[in-house]
Design an enzyme around this catalytic site. Structure first.
Site, PDB file in Angstrom:
ATOM      1  N   GLY A  22       5.371   8.748  -1.681  1.00 23.57           N
ATOM      2  CA  GLY A  22       4.994   8.694  -3.379  1.00 23.57           C
ATOM      3  C   GLY A  22       3.662   9.298  -3.326  1.00 23.57           C
ATOM      4  N   VAL A  78      10.511   3.955   2.665  1.00 18.39           N
ATOM      5  CA  VAL A  78      11.531   3.866   1.459  1.00 18.39           C
ATOM      6  C   VAL A  78      11.166   5.402   0.624  1.00 18.39           C
ATOM      7  CG1 VAL A  78       9.930   2.754   0.072  1.00 18.39           C
ATOM      8  CG2 VAL A  78      11.961   2.592  -0.534  1.00 18.39           C
ATOM      9  N   GLY A  79      10.334   6.306   1.152  1.00 11.80           N
ATOM     10  CA  GLY A  79      10.285   7.547   0.734  1.00 11.80           C
ATOM     11  C   GLY A  79       8.564   7.768   0.274  1.00 11.80           C
ATOM     12  N   ARG A  84       9.451  -0.730   4.632  1.00  8.12           N
ATOM     13  CA  ARG A  84       8.283  -0.077   5.182  1.00  8.12           C
ATOM     14  C   ARG A  84       8.154  -0.529   6.652  1.00  8.12           C
ATOM     15  NH1 ARG A  84       4.862   3.724   2.772  1.00  8.12           N
ATOM     16  NH2 ARG A  84       5.097   3.373   0.513  1.00  8.12           N
ATOM     17  N   CYS A  99       0.278  13.629  -5.256  1.00  8.68           N
ATOM     18  CA  CYS A  99      -0.054  14.813  -4.902  1.00  8.68           C
ATOM     19  C   CYS A  99       1.289  15.628  -4.064  1.00  8.68           C
ATOM     20  CB  CYS A  99      -1.160  14.955  -3.634  1.00  8.68           C
ATOM     21  SG  CYS A  99      -2.648  14.610  -4.334  1.00  8.68           S
ATOM     22  N   ARG A 114       2.444  17.867  21.483  1.00  3.55           N
ATOM     23  CA  ARG A 114       2.997  18.774  20.467  1.00  3.55           C
ATOM     24  C   ARG A 114       3.141  18.383  19.070  1.00  3.55           C
ATOM     25  NH1 ARG A 114       6.911  22.107  23.866  1.00  3.55           N
ATOM     26  NH2 ARG A 114       7.789  19.856  23.935  1.00  3.55           N
TER      27      ARG A 114
HETATM   28  P1  NAD Z   1      -7.337  12.191 -12.071  1.00  7.89           P
HETATM   29  O1  NAD Z   1      -6.397  12.304 -12.970  1.00  7.89           O
HETATM   30  O2  NAD Z   1      -7.776  10.815 -11.309  1.00  7.89           O
HETATM   31  O3  NAD Z   1      -8.841  12.593 -12.565  1.00  7.89           O
HETATM   32  C1  NAD Z   1      -9.095  13.689 -13.338  1.00  7.89           C
HETATM   33  C2  NAD Z   1     -10.062  13.400 -14.490  1.00  7.89           C
HETATM   34  O4  NAD Z   1     -10.356  14.748 -14.893  1.00  7.89           O
HETATM   35  C3  NAD Z   1      -9.342  12.416 -15.629  1.00  7.89           C
HETATM   36  O5  NAD Z   1     -10.375  11.628 -15.509  1.00  7.89           O
HETATM   37  C4  NAD Z   1      -9.627  13.413 -16.777  1.00  7.89           C
HETATM   38  O6  NAD Z   1     -10.175  12.572 -17.858  1.00  7.89           O
HETATM   39  C5  NAD Z   1     -10.630  14.360 -16.316  1.00  7.89           C
HETATM   40  N1  NAD Z   1     -10.833  15.805 -17.065  1.00  7.89           N
HETATM   41  C6  NAD Z   1      -9.473  16.483 -17.461  1.00  7.89           C
HETATM   42  N2  NAD Z   1      -9.937  17.509 -18.145  1.00  7.89           N
HETATM   43  C7  NAD Z   1     -11.175  17.575 -18.379  1.00  7.89           C
HETATM   44  C8  NAD Z   1     -12.153  18.233 -18.893  1.00  7.89           C
HETATM   45  N3  NAD Z   1     -11.985  19.587 -19.390  1.00  7.89           N
HETATM   46  N4  NAD Z   1     -13.464  17.949 -18.876  1.00  7.89           N
HETATM   47  C9  NAD Z   1     -13.978  16.840 -18.325  1.00  7.89           C
HETATM   48  N5  NAD Z   1     -13.176  15.938 -17.625  1.00  7.89           N
HETATM   49  C10 NAD Z   1     -11.708  16.430 -17.628  1.00  7.89           C
HETATM   50  O7  NAD Z   1      -7.063  13.186 -10.713  1.00  7.89           O
HETATM   51  P2  NAD Z   1      -7.292  13.379  -9.408  1.00  7.89           P
HETATM   52  O8  NAD Z   1      -6.539  12.488  -8.737  1.00  7.89           O
HETATM   53  O9  NAD Z   1      -8.755  13.057  -9.011  1.00  7.89           O
HETATM   54  O10 NAD Z   1      -7.042  14.877  -8.853  1.00  7.89           O
HETATM   55  C11 NAD Z   1      -7.695  16.100  -9.271  1.00  7.89           C
HETATM   56  C12 NAD Z   1      -7.287  17.053  -8.545  1.00  7.89           C
HETATM   57  O11 NAD Z   1      -7.571  17.071  -7.237  1.00  7.89           O
HETATM   58  C13 NAD Z   1      -5.920  17.391  -8.694  1.00  7.89           C
HETATM   59  O12 NAD Z   1      -5.785  18.992  -8.860  1.00  7.89           O
HETATM   60  C14 NAD Z   1      -5.239  16.914  -7.429  1.00  7.89           C
HETATM   61  O13 NAD Z   1      -4.160  17.683  -7.083  1.00  7.89           O
HETATM   62  C15 NAD Z   1      -6.299  17.109  -6.525  1.00  7.89           C
HETATM   63  N6  NAD Z   1      -6.237  16.117  -5.232  1.00  7.89           N
HETATM   64  C16 NAD Z   1      -5.976  14.860  -5.545  1.00  7.89           C
HETATM   65  C17 NAD Z   1      -5.920  14.058  -4.391  1.00  7.89           C
HETATM   66  C18 NAD Z   1      -5.800  12.407  -4.661  1.00  7.89           C
HETATM   67  O14 NAD Z   1      -5.620  11.924  -3.442  1.00  7.89           O
HETATM   68  N7  NAD Z   1      -5.795  11.891  -5.878  1.00  7.89           N
HETATM   69  C19 NAD Z   1      -6.309  14.538  -3.212  1.00  7.89           C
HETATM   70  C20 NAD Z   1      -6.471  15.789  -2.981  1.00  7.89           C
HETATM   71  C21 NAD Z   1      -6.514  16.702  -4.062  1.00  7.89           C
HETATM   72  C1  UDX Z   2      -1.965  12.980   0.523  1.00  9.55           C
HETATM   73  C2  UDX Z   2      -2.486  13.613   2.058  1.00  9.55           C
HETATM   74  O1  UDX Z   2      -2.490  12.979   2.950  1.00  9.55           O
HETATM   75  C3  UDX Z   2      -4.137  14.211   1.670  1.00  9.55           C
HETATM   76  O2  UDX Z   2      -4.673  15.004   2.601  1.00  9.55           O
HETATM   77  C4  UDX Z   2      -4.233  15.048   0.298  1.00  9.55           C
HETATM   78  O3  UDX Z   2      -5.804  15.309   0.279  1.00  9.55           O
HETATM   79  C5  UDX Z   2      -3.593  14.432  -0.741  1.00  9.55           C
HETATM   80  O4  UDX Z   2      -2.218  13.731  -0.670  1.00  9.55           O
HETATM   81  P1  UDX Z   2      -2.162  10.731  -0.229  1.00  9.55           P
HETATM   82  O5  UDX Z   2      -0.861  11.209  -1.059  1.00  9.55           O
HETATM   83  O6  UDX Z   2      -3.468   9.908  -0.790  1.00  9.55           O
HETATM   84  O7  UDX Z   2      -2.630  11.833   0.485  1.00  9.55           O
HETATM   85  O8  UDX Z   2      -1.709   9.716   0.831  1.00  9.55           O
HETATM   86  P2  UDX Z   2      -0.972   9.712   2.221  1.00  9.55           P
HETATM   87  O9  UDX Z   2      -1.259   8.801   3.144  1.00  9.55           O
HETATM   88  O10 UDX Z   2      -0.587  11.216   2.639  1.00  9.55           O
HETATM   89  O11 UDX Z   2       0.550   9.327   1.868  1.00  9.55           O
HETATM   90  C6  UDX Z   2       1.541   9.589   0.906  1.00  9.55           C
HETATM   91  C7  UDX Z   2       2.868   8.930   0.803  1.00  9.55           C
HETATM   92  O12 UDX Z   2       3.274   8.828   2.284  1.00  9.55           O
HETATM   93  C8  UDX Z   2       2.699   7.515   0.640  1.00  9.55           C
HETATM   94  O13 UDX Z   2       3.625   6.979  -0.165  1.00  9.55           O
HETATM   95  C9  UDX Z   2       3.122   6.837   1.897  1.00  9.55           C
HETATM   96  O14 UDX Z   2       3.222   5.696   2.032  1.00  9.55           O
HETATM   97  C10 UDX Z   2       3.840   7.832   2.518  1.00  9.55           C
HETATM   98  N1  UDX Z   2       4.001   7.938   3.928  1.00  9.55           N
HETATM   99  C11 UDX Z   2       2.942   8.194   4.787  1.00  9.55           C
HETATM  100  C12 UDX Z   2       5.064   7.659   4.720  1.00  9.55           C
HETATM  101  O15 UDX Z   2       6.141   7.164   4.263  1.00  9.55           O
HETATM  102  N2  UDX Z   2       5.323   7.805   6.053  1.00  9.55           N
HETATM  103  C13 UDX Z   2       4.235   8.100   6.835  1.00  9.55           C
HETATM  104  O16 UDX Z   2       4.382   8.140   8.082  1.00  9.55           O
HETATM  105  C14 UDX Z   2       3.015   8.377   6.036  1.00  9.55           C
END
Ligand code: NAD
Ligand code: UDX
Length: 469
Positions: free
Chosen positions: A273, A270-271, A444, A276, A260
């Site tokens: 990061g 360590v936390g 870690r 998201c 479950r």
């Molecule tokens: P990012 O900063 O890597 O990319 C965003 C891009 O959008 C940048 O290159 C920026 O220049 C561009 N941009 C901004 N305004 C614009 C506009 N008006 N026209 C054209 N381009 C424009 O961000 P990301 O990590 O890809 O995240 C994007 C979204 O997805 C966020 O809302 C984030 O919360 C979500 N998300 C991210 C992750 C992840 O793992 N990074 C996972 C799931 C969801």
């Molecule tokens: C997260 C979600 O997993 C993903 O589904 C969403 O779309 C975006 O946010 P991400 O932040 O890319 O993805 O990586 P994730 O693997 O979730 O790790 C996030 C942080 O948690 C990292 O710093 C990782 O090292 C830490 N972590 C993860 C732990 O400390 N312990 C764990 O057991 C898992």
């Protein structure tokens, strides 16, 4: 109606880039244009050295680029041609005004929506891929009205992305589910089916979940909050382990064996990061506050408080072991990325560890295989950290692979990121080049602690007490 032939994705970042590469790879019949305001980022996508490191990404990009995958800054032109437009722009936490430090900043989403409404001459399906507040689809519909032409209709769908960095390509190729939220009208349902057909090129219909837009938007925030909550839960238990003599790895295993609960995401660290978790929990807290759900807001706030506490606790452990002074001591920091297999440093726990140690006067040798110097400087000079620029410039050095040089004359090495190659170093040799007593702090739980102690190291780790004679 005709099948989807052309997709435009606004935002060529960590989500837009990998997602569209996989769509292009799996849907050879669809033209995919990824557009961005940043010429520099687009140039990088069109070069041999793409701007994001993800295992498997480069290969897919090279295979499809120039065929049905295109990167450009021709935003208007690509919007006009598209049947479906993904909005994948960044939605960082607001650093100003109402909702400061809590609400997501929708400036970039709004500018994308306004561009679409200005440019589109035919009807479009707009997909919010960015993580947004609940009810954002409604706001986007209103933003789209700003310049909407007669006869042009927009359907707005919520299609949150669940990929994790470092495993983005395999997550995209084999998703647990695809979530699509839309309006409860005939047109809304039609739009959901169109997007669904794109995914059905490689994903079984049975794992595509369709809901109304609000449920879809809230599910994304709730999923991230619950994942982060698991980490804070196990990290809170790690504090008990350190004070009681229990071992967090044994406890995690015992807890996770309960089907479950499940064994994933129970690694004390360590936390957490990444760009998201903290942002999305703040987004959820802001929503709760606006809905007058104070107890619920407090509940989720605690996930972030425990995460901050974990970082602080780890640093305090380091300082205490170094006889309460780090002044001018050299410390090797293993890992600056927020997790392994990515060069992304956003909200990395390592940044905060470095900040606290610099406050104590330490000199840092940071070792990370994928982070470059400018990126490291960008993070450490963030005004919120309040570190004087000359301190960063004079007291921090970055190494990409020379572990012996990174550790030479250091008093301690601190593992902040779980990179696999950190496990296979020759720690006997590392011990020789370090100051004595030589300390290792494993944030870690990736190293062989017994073995390190046999070499003479003083070892401390998250969530366990190690015997030192
Ligand atoms: P990012 O900063 O890597 O990319 C965003 C891009 O959008 C940048 O290159 C920026 O220049 C561009 N941009 C901004 N305004 C614009 C506009 N008006 N026209 C054209 N381009 C424009 O961000 P990301 O990590 O890809 O995240 C994007 C979204 O997805 C966020 O809302 C984030 O919360 C979500 N998300 C991210 C992750 C992840 O793992 N990074 C996972 C799931 C969801
Ligand atoms: C997260 C979600 O997993 C993903 O589904 C969403 O779309 C975006 O946010 P991400 O932040 O890319 O993805 O990586 P994730 O693997 O979730 O790790 C996030 C942080 O948690 C990292 O710093 C990782 O090292 C830490 N972590 C993860 C732990 O400390 N312990 C764990 O057991 C898992």
């Amino acid at each position: 109606s005709k099948n989807i032939q052309n997709i435009c994705c606004i935002g060529a970042g960590y989500v837009g880039g990998p997602t569209c590469a996989v769509i292009a790879y799996k849907c050879p019949d669809i033209q995919v244009n990824v557009v961005d305001l940043s010429q520099e980022r687009i140039n990088a996508w069109n070069s041999d050295n793409i701007p994001i490191y993800e295992p498997g990404l480069s290969e897919i990009v090279m295979e499809r680029r120039g065929k049905n995958l295109h990167f450009s800054t021709k935003i208007d032109e690509c919007i006009e041609k598209a049947d479906i437009i993904f909005i994948s722009v960044n939605t960082p936490t607001k650093t100003y005004g109402v909702g400061l430090g809590r609400a997501p900043d929708l400036t970039y989403v709004e500018s994308a929506a306004r561009t679409i409404s200005k440019v589109a001459k035919t009807s479009k399906i707009i997909v919010e891929k960015s993580t947004v507040p609940v009810k954002a689809a409604e706001s986007i519909i209103n933003m789209l009205k700003s310049n909407q032409k007669p006869d042009v209709e927009f359907q707005v769908l919520s299609n949150p992305e669940f990929l994790a960095e470092g495993t983005a390509i395999s997550d995209l190729l084999n998703p647990d589910r695809i979530l699509i939220g839309g309006e409860d009208t005939d047109k809304g349902q039609w739009a959901i089916e169109q997007l669904s057909k794109v995914y059905q090129h490689w994903v079984d219909r049975s794992i595509i979940i369709t809901t109304n837009t609000w449920s879809s938007e809230l599910s994304k925030l709730a999923a991230n909050a619950m994942l982060a909550q698991r980490i804070s839960s196990i990290n809170s238990i790690s504090a008990i382990c350190e004070s009681s003599g229990a071992d967090i790895q044994h406890v995690s295993k015992a807890i996770g064996a309960d089907s479950r609960i499940g064994s994933k995401f129970l690694q004390a660290s360590v936390g957490f990061g990444g760009s998201c978790f903290q942002k999305d929990i703040n987004n959820l807290i802001y929503l709760c506050e606006n809905l007058n759900l104070k107890e619920v807001a407090d509940y989720w706030s605690q996930v972030i408080l425990i995460n901050d506490y974990q970082k602080k606790r780890f640093v305090n452990k380091i300082i205490k072991s170094l006889f309460n002074t780090c002044t001018n001591k050299k410390i090797a920091i293993f890992g600056f990325a927020f997790k392994k297999n990515t060069g992304d440093t956003r909200e990395s726990a390592s940044i905060h560890i470095c900040k606290y140690l610099l406050d104590e006067g330490a000199n840092l040798n940071i070792l990370d295989p994928k982070v470059d110097y400018d990126q490291m400087m960008f993070e450490l000079s963030n005004p919120q950290l309040n570190l004087p620029i000359d301190v960063i410039k004079n007291k921090v050095q970055l190494f990409s692979d020379d572990v012996i040089e990174a550790c030479r004359n250091s008093h301690a090495l601190v593992v902040c990121t779980e990179w696999d190659n950190f496990k296979s170093y020759d720690y006997e040799k590392i011990y020789e080049v370090m100051q004595k007593p030589a300390h290792i702090f494993d944030g870690r739980l990736i190293l062989d602690h017994e073995r390190l102690m046999s070499y003479g190291f003083h070892v401390e780790a998250i969530g366990k007490r190690l015997n030192h004679d």
